[in-house]
Design a protein around this motif. Structure first.
Motif, short mmCIF file in Angstrom:
data_model
loop_
_atom_site.label_atom_id
_atom_site.label_comp_id
_atom_site.label_asym_id
_atom_site.label_seq_id
_atom_site.Cartn_x
_atom_site.Cartn_y
_atom_site.Cartn_z
N ALA A 158 0.86 -1.19 0.00
CA ALA A 158 0.00 0.00 0.00
C ALA A 158 0.89 1.24 0.00
N THR A 159 0.28 2.39 -0.15
CA THR A 159 1.02 3.66 -0.10
C THR A 159 0.30 4.61 0.84
N THR A 160 1.01 5.64 1.30
CA THR A 160 0.41 6.69 2.11
C THR A 160 0.03 7.87 1.21
N PRO A 161 -0.78 8.80 1.71
CA PRO A 161 -1.11 9.98 0.90
C PRO A 161 0.11 10.81 0.52
N GLU A 162 1.21 10.67 1.30
CA GLU A 162 2.41 11.47 1.02
C GLU A 162 3.38 10.78 0.07
N CYS A 163 3.21 9.49 -0.18
CA CYS A 163 4.14 8.74 -1.04
C CYS A 163 4.09 9.24 -2.48
N PHE A 164 5.26 9.27 -3.14
CA PHE A 164 5.30 9.61 -4.57
C PHE A 164 6.54 9.01 -5.22
N CYS A 165 6.85 7.75 -4.88
CA CYS A 165 8.04 7.10 -5.41
C CYS A 165 8.01 7.03 -6.94
N ASP A 166 6.82 6.84 -7.52
CA ASP A 166 6.72 6.74 -8.97
C ASP A 166 7.09 8.04 -9.67
N ALA A 167 6.83 9.17 -9.03
CA ALA A 167 7.22 10.45 -9.60
C ALA A 167 8.74 10.62 -9.60
N CYS A 168 9.42 9.89 -8.73
CA CYS A 168 10.87 9.99 -8.62
C CYS A 168 11.60 8.93 -9.45
N GLY A 169 10.86 8.20 -10.28
CA GLY A 169 11.48 7.20 -11.12
C GLY A 169 11.57 5.83 -10.49
N LEU A 170 10.91 5.64 -9.34
CA LEU A 170 10.90 4.34 -8.67
C LEU A 170 9.49 3.76 -8.76
N ASN A 171 9.21 2.75 -7.95
CA ASN A 171 7.86 2.18 -7.88
C ASN A 171 7.75 1.37 -6.60
N PRO A 172 6.54 0.97 -6.19
CA PRO A 172 6.37 0.25 -4.91
C PRO A 172 7.04 -1.12 -4.85
N ALA A 173 7.61 -1.59 -5.97
CA ALA A 173 8.33 -2.86 -5.96
C ALA A 173 9.70 -2.72 -6.59
N ALA A 174 10.27 -1.52 -6.56
CA ALA A 174 11.59 -1.30 -7.16
C ALA A 174 12.62 -2.21 -6.51
N GLU A 175 13.38 -2.91 -7.33
CA GLU A 175 14.35 -3.87 -6.80
C GLU A 175 15.56 -3.14 -6.23
N GLY A 176 16.02 -3.60 -5.07
CA GLY A 176 17.18 -3.01 -4.43
C GLY A 176 17.65 -3.89 -3.30
N GLY A 177 18.85 -3.64 -2.80
CA GLY A 177 19.39 -4.45 -1.73
C GLY A 177 19.98 -5.75 -2.26
N ASP A 178 20.13 -6.73 -1.36
CA ASP A 178 20.70 -8.02 -1.73
C ASP A 178 19.64 -9.03 -2.14
N LEU A 179 18.44 -8.88 -1.59
CA LEU A 179 17.38 -9.85 -1.79
C LEU A 179 16.04 -9.13 -1.87
N MET A 180 15.21 -9.50 -2.85
CA MET A 180 13.91 -8.86 -3.03
C MET A 180 12.81 -9.83 -2.68
N VAL A 181 11.81 -9.36 -1.91
CA VAL A 181 10.67 -10.18 -1.51
C VAL A 181 9.40 -9.57 -2.10
N LEU A 182 8.62 -10.38 -2.81
CA LEU A 182 7.36 -9.93 -3.39
C LEU A 182 6.20 -10.70 -2.77
N PRO A 183 5.31 -10.04 -2.02
CA PRO A 183 4.07 -10.70 -1.59
C PRO A 183 3.08 -10.72 -2.75
N ALA A 184 2.01 -11.44 -2.60
CA ALA A 184 0.99 -11.45 -3.65
C ALA A 184 0.27 -10.11 -3.69
N PRO A 185 0.00 -9.56 -4.86
CA PRO A 185 -0.70 -8.27 -4.94
C PRO A 185 -2.06 -8.32 -4.24
N GLY A 186 -2.33 -7.32 -3.43
CA GLY A 186 -3.62 -7.24 -2.76
C GLY A 186 -3.73 -8.06 -1.50
#
Length: 381
Positions: A158-186
């Motif tokens: 989910a996102t907060t009303p203040e979030c805007f990662c997509d405007a900065c060229g990222l997204n709520p699942a942008a890969e980073g770090g050593d290991l990425m974890v994806l839960p099921a959408p929703g």
């Protein structure tokens, strides 16, 4: 599950893995083992004031934790770049001066696992790497902590009303770090299968150990990961749909100079009260002050977080201040986030986490400042 084929003579490592929620503790313990025995395991914990980063027992990690909040009050930056840090100590006895190196400098710093970092904060660590480790004068203290840290990134549900990662060229699942974890959408119950991807050698080592004894899965695991990632990454934030920062992200040095000379800066700075809260919650701010704490026969040199929004921050010997007004200081902050770092390193210094707007007593938002610069008028976010 797919495998990575490395250069001749190297060990093949797993890249993708499907994980049942009840095995999350096994993942956490494996991460700690790969990071180094005796290290610290950090994860979000709920406190009365909100979600905070604290050392925890990896065996007690619960999958439902990351569906219970969007982001922590503060980023894990403070674990790697403490708010107050001793650089070295000294003792002086009978004209004999002895320097005591800090715990980071003498090589005794423990390893650490940051488990469940949000994508914006994982991107912020990459920005800190650019600012503090690239160039002729790398920050050895930060570098030592970073080298000993294994980071597990968890996509946002989910996102907060203040979030805007997509405007900065990222997204709520942008890969980073050593290991990425994806839960099921929703999913909000934490009961769905997790899909993992190792992004570095250490991350793939975690998956290889976790899957030891199992038969490698087919390429369908990688395909499922890519499909889920596309679904999670394609979501838009409310601010990202209204504010377009592509013009800022692609601005040339000459166009950045136009932003610097914009007549809109007094309008942006008018609401700011120079409290510095934005800098202290920001995951990419790294300004600091250095001071000596002297005692009778010794002392220590420490550095502490500082803010370019404080009037005294740039005061030089003799009392000269190159940024004497609030307008100039506010301009410095937003130009650093939107232009200076991007011109030097190729990416915005803002990751769109929204913490600055949440902490700001007057609700001044980076995206709003960008809108004023680009459109010439304030935008109610």
């Amino acid at each position: 599950m797919t495998e990575l084929t490395g250069p001749a003579g190297t060990e093949t490592k797993f890249e993708y893995l499907s994980l049942r929620p009840e095995r999350l503790a096994a993942l956490a313990e494996t991460c700690l083992a790969v990071a180094g025995v005796g290290g610290a395991f950090w994860a979000p914990r709920h406190r009365p004031e909100g979600w905070v980063w604290e050392p925890q027992n990896p065996a007690e990690i619960d999958c439902s934790t990351w569906s219970a909040f969007v982001n922590t009050l503060l980023s894990p930056k403070a674990i790697l770049l403490p708010q107050t840090e001793e650089l070295f100590g000294w003792e002086s006895r009978q004209n004999d001066l002895r320097i005591t190196p800090s715990r980071r400098a003498d090589g005794s710093l423990m390893s650490a696992v940051l488990f469940g970092v949000r994508p914006c904060d994982a991107a912020a660590l990459q920005i800190l790497d650019q600012a503090l480790l690239e160039g002729p004068w790398p920050d050895d203290s930060y570098g030592a902590a970073r080298e000993r840290t294994l980071t597990v990134t968890w996509a946002c549900g989910a996102t907060t009303p203040e979030c805007f990662c997509d405007a900065c060229g990222l997204n709520p699942a942008a890969e980073g770090g050593d290991l990425m974890v994806l839960p099921a959408p929703g999913e909000s119950s934490g009961e769905s299968t997790l899909l993992l991807r190792g992004l570095t050698e250490r991350g793939r080592e975690v998956l290889a150990r976790l899957a030891e004894g199992d038969s490698p899965a087919g390429p369908e695991t990688a395909a499922e990961y890519r499909s889920r990632h596309a679904a999670l990454a394609g979501r838009r934030t409310a601010i990202g749909q209204r504010v377009d920062l592509r013009a800022v992200r692609g601005a040339t040095e000459e166009e950045s100079l136009v932003l610097f000379n914009s007549p809109a800066w007094p309008t942006i700075a008018q609401r700011c009260i120079s409290c510095g809260a934005c800098a202290y919650v920001c995951p990419t701010c790294h300004c600091f002050a250095v001071s000596d704490e002297a005692g009778f026969q010794g002392g220590r040199r420490v550095r502490t977080w500082d803010s370019c929004q404080f009037k005294e921050y740039m005061v030089a010997a003799g009392g000269h201040n190159p940024r004497p007004t609030k307008t100039e200081r506010v301009r410095q902050r937003f130009m650093h986030k939107l232009s200076y770092h991007r011109v030097r390193h190729g990416r915005l210094m803002c990751v769109g986490c929204g913490r600055c707007a949440q902490a700001c007593p007057v609700g001044l938002h980076v995206a709003e400042a960008a809108a004023v610069l680009l459109e010439g008028e304030a935008t109610r976010l």
